[in-house]
Design a protein around this motif. Structure first.
Motif, mmCIF file in Angstrom:
data_model
loop_
_atom_site.group_PDB
_atom_site.id
_atom_site.type_symbol
_atom_site.label_atom_id
_atom_site.label_comp_id
_atom_site.label_asym_id
_atom_site.label_seq_id
_atom_site.Cartn_x
_atom_site.Cartn_y
_atom_site.Cartn_z
ATOM 1 N N LEU A 78 30.961 37.217 48.310
ATOM 2 C CA LEU A 78 32.101 36.884 47.812
ATOM 3 C C LEU A 78 31.431 35.219 47.076
ATOM 4 O O LEU A 78 31.797 34.913 46.128
ATOM 5 C CB LEU A 78 33.002 37.045 47.969
ATOM 6 N N SER A 79 30.751 34.757 48.169
ATOM 7 C CA SER A 79 31.344 33.401 47.905
ATOM 8 C C SER A 79 30.697 32.415 47.263
ATOM 9 O O SER A 79 30.718 31.703 46.928
ATOM 10 C CB SER A 79 31.093 32.454 48.942
ATOM 11 N N ILE A 80 29.305 32.952 46.596
ATOM 12 C CA ILE A 80 28.517 32.691 45.677
ATOM 13 C C ILE A 80 28.912 32.364 44.394
ATOM 14 O O ILE A 80 28.488 31.454 43.828
ATOM 15 C CB ILE A 80 27.499 33.509 45.301
ATOM 16 N N VAL A 81 30.205 33.346 44.051
ATOM 17 C CA VAL A 81 31.134 32.537 42.766
ATOM 18 C C VAL A 81 31.589 31.231 42.587
ATOM 19 O O VAL A 81 31.561 30.690 41.759
ATOM 20 C CB VAL A 81 31.560 33.190 42.359
ATOM 21 N N GLN A 139 36.123 42.275 38.252
ATOM 22 C CA GLN A 139 36.545 43.236 38.490
ATOM 23 C C GLN A 139 37.035 44.317 39.419
ATOM 24 O O GLN A 139 37.832 45.566 39.141
ATOM 25 C CB GLN A 139 35.983 43.545 37.488
ATOM 26 N N ARG A 140 35.721 44.393 40.247
ATOM 27 C CA ARG A 140 35.954 45.323 41.661
ATOM 28 C C ARG A 140 37.959 44.410 42.356
ATOM 29 O O ARG A 140 38.323 45.317 42.801
ATOM 30 C CB ARG A 140 35.241 44.492 42.464
ATOM 31 N N ALA A 141 37.476 43.560 41.928
ATOM 32 C CA ALA A 141 38.696 42.934 43.230
ATOM 33 C C ALA A 141 40.186 43.269 42.159
ATOM 34 O O ALA A 141 41.546 44.366 42.934
ATOM 35 C CB ALA A 141 39.007 41.499 43.260
ATOM 36 N N GLN A 161 44.251 48.000 42.117
ATOM 37 C CA GLN A 161 44.996 48.375 41.033
ATOM 38 C C GLN A 161 45.235 50.302 41.696
ATOM 39 O O GLN A 161 46.513 50.654 42.098
ATOM 40 C CB GLN A 161 44.287 49.358 39.986
ATOM 41 N N SER A 162 44.145 50.271 42.631
ATOM 42 C CA SER A 162 44.056 51.777 43.385
ATOM 43 C C SER A 162 45.193 51.056 45.038
ATOM 44 O O SER A 162 45.502 51.886 45.344
ATOM 45 C CB SER A 162 42.709 51.551 44.091
#
Length: 199
Positions: free
Chosen positions: A146-149, A185-187, A192-193
């Protein structure tokens, strides 16, 4: 050469299969070292470079297949000004080397990791804030941390030849903005789930 050229700033050794020692003790001004396909080069030699060449800014040890994590540990500790590092084909390196690079090379601008058989990039890859090029093609990466962002959007990623799933290759090929959107989007879906379960 290294014994008598104290002002040597650049050295290139390609395909020198019988070289085992560079003799860097006499090269305090060395700024660029390129060794490609020097199959007998060992950790002892690269450690000597790291110990005696504090001004090193560019290091290539591509296809120097005997090198291990010990070499990289020495380089990141002894060469604080390193801006370019090429490790293509160094198949004995592990995730330990990658984590050390991400932790200790704040000035790194180019990192080449092609054909190293890495299965993952380090979780702290985002620490390399000045990185402009990351080439990790033809490895065994199935996902990106995730840290690649946290890398700058201008950073060029080359991830071809990996069995990427998270994110899928077609998204990774679009660059960091697309990868960032994918993780966002995954987060959002995960949140939401979780809210739906709580309700």
């Amino acid at each position: 050469v290294t014994r008598h050229c104290l002002k040597l700033s650049r050295l290139q050794l390609c395909g020198c299969n019988e070289i085992t020692d560079i003799g860097a003790e006499n090269c305090p001004n060395l700024r660029s070292l390129r060794t490609i396909g020097c199959n007998e080069l060992t950790d002892v030699s690269i450690t000597a470079v790291a110990d005696h060449c504090p001004n090193l800014m560019a290091l290539t040890v591509a296809w120097c297949t005997k090198l291990t994590d010990a070499s990289i540990a020495a380089v990141v500790a002894g060469c604080p000004n390193l801006k370019a590092l090429m490790l293509d084909g160094c198949t004995k390196l592990t995730k330990v080397s990658l984590a050390a690079i991400a932790s200790s090379c704040p000035n790194l601008e180019c990192l080449f990791l092609r054909d190293c058989r890495f299965t993952a990039l380090p979780e702290n890859i985002g620490n390399l804030s000045k990185l402009g090029l990351l080439d990790a093609g033809r490895n065994l990466l199935t996902g990106l941390p995730l840290s690649i962002v946290q890398l700058d959007d201008s950073c060029t990623l080359q991830l071809d030849g990996n069995p990427l799933q998270t994110p899928p290759s077609e998204i990774a090929e679009q660059g960091l903005p697309a990868i960032r959107r994918y993780f966002e989007q995954r987060a959002a879906i995960s949140t939401q789930s979780s809210e739906g379960i709580s309700a």
